[in-house]
Scaffold this motif. Structure first.
Motif, PDB file in Angstrom:
ATOM      1  N   GLU A 181       0.824  -1.204   0.000  1.00 39.80           N
ATOM      2  CA  GLU A 181       0.000   0.000   0.000  1.00 39.80           C
ATOM      3  C   GLU A 181       0.861   1.258   0.000  1.00 39.80           C
ATOM      4  OE1 GLU A 181      -3.316   0.406   2.681  1.00 39.80           O
ATOM      5  OE2 GLU A 181      -3.586  -1.779   2.710  1.00 39.80           O
ATOM      6  N   ASN A 182       0.446   2.204  -0.837  1.00 38.56           N
ATOM      7  CA  ASN A 182       1.065   3.530  -0.904  1.00 38.56           C
ATOM      8  C   ASN A 182       2.595   3.475  -0.953  1.00 38.56           C
ATOM      9  OD1 ASN A 182       0.721   6.263  -1.197  1.00 38.56           O
ATOM     10  ND2 ASN A 182       0.904   6.655   0.991  1.00 38.56           N
ATOM     11  N   TYR A 206      -1.607   4.434  -7.259  1.00 36.80           N
ATOM     12  CA  TYR A 206      -0.998   5.320  -6.265  1.00 36.80           C
ATOM     13  C   TYR A 206      -0.262   6.421  -7.000  1.00 36.80           C
ATOM     14  CZ  TYR A 206      -1.867   1.471  -3.034  1.00 36.80           C
ATOM     15  OH  TYR A 206      -2.469   0.485  -2.290  1.00 36.80           O
TER      16      TYR A 206
END
Length: 184
Positions: free
Chosen positions: A40-41, A143
């Motif tokens: 994530e991210n 992202y």
């Protein structure tokens, strides 16, 4: 207000792909980022390590009344080498893979047909590997890359990497797709 659509494409360094797509009429914006990974991210540094599974991508927001998805694909497949796995020019690693991340079933059908027609047409027979290895995957999450990576070519025209790798792609778009070029 014109309703736009989005295409998400990976074809090597996002600086180069972003600069090329900004040349097209009907392209409202191009955002560099990451897709296709499991973290994530992620940061640029993490993606560049090859450990996150992400590809460097661009999200192209475009006006379909001015430029068709097929037109974007045509440009995309001309400005990078879709026959090399995990490599574009000097950039090596899965983060530089060739991929199209589709947003819906219609985009999936269009890109699959487009790649099939390219392959059948023998367009890449002169390449070392004449088989198109572009991944076609659904977009899970996009992202956005850090601000310093947005509009990188425009902000850094003297950068040697940009001069050697982004500028030829921009010139190719201007020469081969000049009829679709945005008015500067």
């Amino acid at each position: 207000m014109t309703e736009t659509e989005t295409a998400t494409l990976a074809g090597g360094c996002f600086w180069c792909i972003e600069a090329a797509f900004k040349e097209l009429d009907g392209v409202e914006s191009v955002t560099s980022g990451y897709a296709g990974g499991h973290v994530e991210n992620p940061s640029y540094r993490e993606v560049c390590s090859g450990s996150t599974g992400h590809a460097e991508v661009v999200q192209v927001e475009y006006d379909p009344a001015t430029v068709a998805y097929e037109d974007l694909l045509e440009v995309f497949f001309r400005i990078h080498d879709p026959t090399t796995k995990d490599r574009q020019g000097p950039d090596v690693g899965s983060q530089y893979r060739s991929a199209v991340y589709y947003h819906d079933d219609e985009q999936k059908a269009v890109v699959e047909r487009f790649v099939h027609n390219l392959q059948e047409g023998g367009d890449f027979d002169s390449y070392e590997n004449d088989e198109i290895v572009t991944e076609i995957e659904p977009l899970d999450t996009f992202y956005e890359a850090e601000e310093k990576h947005q509009d990188y070519y425009d902000k850094n025209p003297g950068d040697r990497y940009c001069q050697f790798h982004a500028e030829p792609k921009v010139k190719k778009v201007r020469e081969q797709f000049g009829d679709r070029a945005a008015t500067q």
